[in-house]
Structure formats: structure tokens, C-alpha cells
Design a protein around this motif. Structure first.
Motif, mmCIF file in Angstrom:
data_model
loop_
_atom_site.group_PDB
_atom_site.id
_atom_site.type_symbol
_atom_site.label_atom_id
_atom_site.label_comp_id
_atom_site.label_asym_id
_atom_site.label_seq_id
_atom_site.Cartn_x
_atom_site.Cartn_y
_atom_site.Cartn_z
ATOM 1 N N TYR A 218 0.830 -1.200 0.000
ATOM 2 C CA TYR A 218 0.000 0.000 0.000
ATOM 3 C C TYR A 218 0.872 1.260 0.000
ATOM 4 O O TYR A 218 0.623 2.192 -0.763
ATOM 5 N N LEU A 219 1.909 1.287 0.849
ATOM 6 C CA LEU A 219 2.791 2.449 0.917
ATOM 7 C C LEU A 219 3.531 2.668 -0.402
ATOM 8 O O LEU A 219 3.691 3.811 -0.850
ATOM 9 N N VAL A 220 3.969 1.590 -1.025
ATOM 10 C CA VAL A 220 4.634 1.708 -2.326
ATOM 11 C C VAL A 220 3.654 2.255 -3.356
ATOM 12 O O VAL A 220 4.000 3.147 -4.148
ATOM 13 N N ALA A 221 2.423 1.775 -3.353
ATOM 14 C CA ALA A 221 1.407 2.256 -4.298
ATOM 15 C C ALA A 221 1.124 3.743 -4.091
ATOM 16 O O ALA A 221 1.057 4.516 -5.066
ATOM 17 N N ILE A 222 0.993 4.167 -2.836
ATOM 18 C CA ILE A 222 0.751 5.585 -2.540
ATOM 19 C C ILE A 222 1.942 6.432 -2.981
ATOM 20 O O ILE A 222 1.779 7.506 -3.570
ATOM 21 N N THR A 223 3.150 5.948 -2.737
ATOM 22 C CA THR A 223 4.352 6.673 -3.130
ATOM 23 C C THR A 223 4.440 6.803 -4.644
ATOM 24 O O THR A 223 4.719 7.884 -5.169
ATOM 25 N N LEU A 224 4.191 5.707 -5.354
ATOM 26 C CA LEU A 224 4.238 5.746 -6.819
ATOM 27 C C LEU A 224 3.147 6.649 -7.387
ATOM 28 O O LEU A 224 3.400 7.413 -8.334
ATOM 29 N N LEU A 225 1.958 6.587 -6.821
ATOM 30 C CA LEU A 225 0.867 7.444 -7.270
ATOM 31 C C LEU A 225 1.204 8.915 -7.029
ATOM 32 O O LEU A 225 0.988 9.758 -7.903
ATOM 33 N N SER A 226 1.759 9.206 -5.881
ATOM 34 C CA SER A 226 2.172 10.577 -5.559
ATOM 35 C C SER A 226 3.238 11.056 -6.535
ATOM 36 O O SER A 226 3.177 12.182 -7.043
ATOM 37 N N TRP A 227 4.220 10.201 -6.795
ATOM 38 C CA TRP A 227 5.279 10.545 -7.741
ATOM 39 C C TRP A 227 4.701 10.799 -9.132
ATOM 40 O O TRP A 227 5.070 11.762 -9.808
ATOM 41 N N LEU A 228 3.764 9.932 -9.567
ATOM 42 C CA LEU A 228 3.149 10.075 -10.889
ATOM 43 C C LEU A 228 2.359 11.378 -10.989
ATOM 44 O O LEU A 228 2.500 12.124 -11.954
ATOM 45 N N ILE A 229 1.550 11.663 -9.991
ATOM 46 C CA ILE A 229 0.760 12.899 -9.993
ATOM 47 C C ILE A 229 1.677 14.117 -10.007
ATOM 48 O O ILE A 229 1.449 15.072 -10.748
ATOM 49 N N ASN A 230 2.712 14.064 -9.198
ATOM 50 C CA ASN A 230 3.649 15.184 -9.147
ATOM 51 C C ASN A 230 4.381 15.352 -10.477
ATOM 52 O O ASN A 230 4.607 16.467 -10.936
ATOM 53 N N SER A 231 4.757 14.247 -11.113
ATOM 54 C CA SER A 231 5.468 14.310 -12.395
ATOM 55 C C SER A 231 4.573 14.867 -13.502
ATOM 56 O O SER A 231 5.032 15.655 -14.332
ATOM 57 N N LEU A 232 3.319 14.445 -13.504
ATOM 58 C CA LEU A 232 2.406 14.875 -14.562
ATOM 59 C C LEU A 232 1.825 16.264 -14.328
ATOM 60 O O LEU A 232 1.678 17.048 -15.265
ATOM 61 N N PHE A 233 1.479 16.539 -13.089
ATOM 62 C CA PHE A 233 0.749 17.774 -12.812
ATOM 63 C C PHE A 233 1.469 18.721 -11.847
ATOM 64 O O PHE A 233 1.041 19.847 -11.662
ATOM 65 N N GLY A 234 2.511 18.237 -11.204
ATOM 66 C CA GLY A 234 3.214 19.073 -10.236
ATOM 67 C C GLY A 234 2.347 19.471 -9.057
ATOM 68 O O GLY A 234 2.579 20.492 -8.434
ATOM 69 N N GLY A 235 1.366 18.658 -8.730
ATOM 70 C CA GLY A 235 0.364 19.047 -7.743
ATOM 71 C C GLY A 235 0.604 18.622 -6.308
ATOM 72 O O GLY A 235 -0.130 19.049 -5.430
ATOM 73 N N THR A 236 1.608 17.809 -6.054
ATOM 74 C CA THR A 236 1.751 17.322 -4.682
ATOM 75 C C THR A 236 2.685 18.164 -3.822
ATOM 76 O O THR A 236 2.700 17.996 -2.611
ATOM 77 N N GLN A 237 3.446 19.064 -4.415
ATOM 78 C CA GLN A 237 4.389 19.858 -3.624
ATOM 79 C C GLN A 237 3.683 20.714 -2.577
ATOM 80 O O GLN A 237 4.160 20.875 -1.468
ATOM 81 N N TRP A 238 2.522 21.274 -2.933
ATOM 82 C CA TRP A 238 1.801 22.140 -1.989
ATOM 83 C C TRP A 238 1.327 21.370 -0.767
ATOM 84 O O TRP A 238 1.106 21.954 0.292
ATOM 85 N N LEU A 239 1.198 20.044 -0.894
ATOM 86 C CA LEU A 239 0.737 19.243 0.241
ATOM 87 C C LEU A 239 1.705 19.315 1.416
ATOM 88 O O LEU A 239 1.298 19.226 2.567
ATOM 89 N N PHE A 240 2.969 19.459 1.127
ATOM 90 C CA PHE A 240 3.983 19.350 2.169
ATOM 91 C C PHE A 240 4.668 20.673 2.511
ATOM 92 O O PHE A 240 5.722 20.684 3.118
ATOM 93 N N THR A 241 4.070 21.776 2.113
ATOM 94 C CA THR A 241 4.640 23.077 2.457
ATOM 95 C C THR A 241 4.127 23.591 3.798
ATOM 96 O O THR A 241 4.664 24.557 4.333
ATOM 97 N N ASN A 242 3.110 22.979 4.330
ATOM 98 C CA ASN A 242 2.522 23.381 5.603
ATOM 99 C C ASN A 242 2.465 22.162 6.508
ATOM 100 O O ASN A 242 1.944 21.106 6.117
ATOM 101 N N ARG A 243 2.993 22.291 7.730
ATOM 102 C CA ARG A 243 3.082 21.153 8.665
ATOM 103 C C ARG A 243 1.725 20.529 8.960
ATOM 104 O O ARG A 243 1.569 19.315 8.903
ATOM 105 N N ALA A 244 0.736 21.339 9.269
ATOM 106 C CA ALA A 244 -0.584 20.807 9.628
ATOM 107 C C ALA A 244 -1.221 20.088 8.439
ATOM 108 O O ALA A 244 -1.781 18.995 8.592
#
Length: 174
Positions: free
Chosen positions: A24-50
Motif C-alpha cells: 500500500y505504501l509503495v502504491a501511494i508513493t508511486l501514485l504521488s510521484w506520478l501525480i507530481n510528475s504529470l501535474f506538479g500538484g503534490t508539492q503544496w501538500l507538504f509546504t505546511n506542517r498541519a
């Protein structure tokens, strides 16, 4: 006669369950990587601690908790790993536990895990945080884990602290 699961049986069952968690963790990591590569959309998720911690809780902690709670509440009374090793979770009468008891048991079991994640997020996002509080937090985590292991080994019915609180057992199928 009731037969209670010992440390090594339970460790083996958890190791098998961790294979599922790892996939499951590998799948989530790969999905996150894919979304970030295609759309650049996951970076904003980790800019705020909360926000980062909330997303991690929703994507990792909650699904893992529900896997254990729903599996141990189910008709089989066991996760995939416990079923493979012939174990089940019961109440004091040997009966199936309710969903709420299963959720409470699982939440207590994973409380140290979640505290350690919170501390790691604190280190990552707030490096100026007083390290003494982070150290105390990790001491708490290790004390809780140690108490659970000691309780499992030392009690006659091989119960952890969280099982004593939830009034449950891990038993061998008869």
C-alpha cells in the motif's frame, strides 16, 4: 482449553500484515510521484506542517487503522497475517469483538506510531522546536512500546497493555 498467541506468533502475523501495508505504501508513493510528475500538484501538500500531517494521516494512518479494525471485527476476527498463522482476536469470553472495541484496540496499538510521526513532522517542519520536548516524546513512544512488549511476554494470557485496556485476547484457532 484456550490457547493464547505468544510473542513470536504475533510478530510473525504482524510481519505478514506489514507486507500488505508495504505494498500500500509503495502504491501511494508511486501514485504521488506520478501525480507530481504529470501535474506538479503534490508539492503544496507538504509546504505546511498541519496540512502535511493531515494528509499523511488520511492516506496512511487511517487506512492502516481501518485495515486492522475492520479485519479483527470481521467474521474471521483476524487480519490476513493472523489468519495465515491461525490466530484471532476475541473478547474475554472468546467471542467476536464489536467494531468500536476493535477500533479502540487498534487506536491504542498505533498510538505510539502516530506520536512518533507527529514528532518526526515537528522535527522536519519546526527545527527550532525545543529538542527536549521531542526527546520526551520519543521516550514516551519507547516506554509505551516497551510496556506493550513486556506485558505481552509477562502476562499469563499474553496480553499487551492495549489489549488489557480493550479487554481483548489474541488466541489460536482451536
Amino acid at each position: 482449553m484456550k490457547s493464547y498467541a505468544g510473542f513470536w506468533q504475533r510478530a510473525g502475523a504482524f510481519a505478514l500484515d506489514y507486507v500488505i501495508i508495504l505494498f500500500y505504501l509503495v502504491a501511494i508513493t508511486l501514485l504521488s510521484w506520478l501525480i507530481n510528475s504529470l501535474f506538479g500538484g503534490t508539492q503544496w501538500l507538504f509546504t505546511n506542517r498541519a496540512r502535511a500531517q493531515a494528509i499523511a494521516f488520511l492516506l496512511i494512518t487511517l487506512p492502516v487503522t481501518l485495515y486492522f479494525a475492520l479485519s479483527e471485527f470481521s467474521i474471521q476476527q483476524a487480519t490476513w497475517g493472523k489468519r495465515r498463522l491461525g490466530l484471532k482476536v476475541t473478547d474475554y469470553n472468546g467471542d467476536r469483538i464489536s467494531f468500536w472495541r476493535s477500533l479502540a484496540r487498534t487506536s491504542l496499538k498505533f498510538f505510539p506510531w502516530e506520536v512518533s510521526h507527529t514528532l518526526i513532522w515537528e522535527i522536519s517542519f519546526s527545527p527550532k522546536t525545543n529538542s527536549i520536548w521531542i526527546n520526551y516524546g520519543f521516550v514516551l513512544v519507547y516506554v509505551l512500546v516497551g510496556l506493550n512488549i513486556a506485558s505481552l511476554i509477562m502476562t499469563d494470557k499474553h496480553q499487551t497493555v492495549y489489549e488489557l485496556l480493550a479487554k481483548t485476547y489474541v488466541m489460536k484457532w482451536q
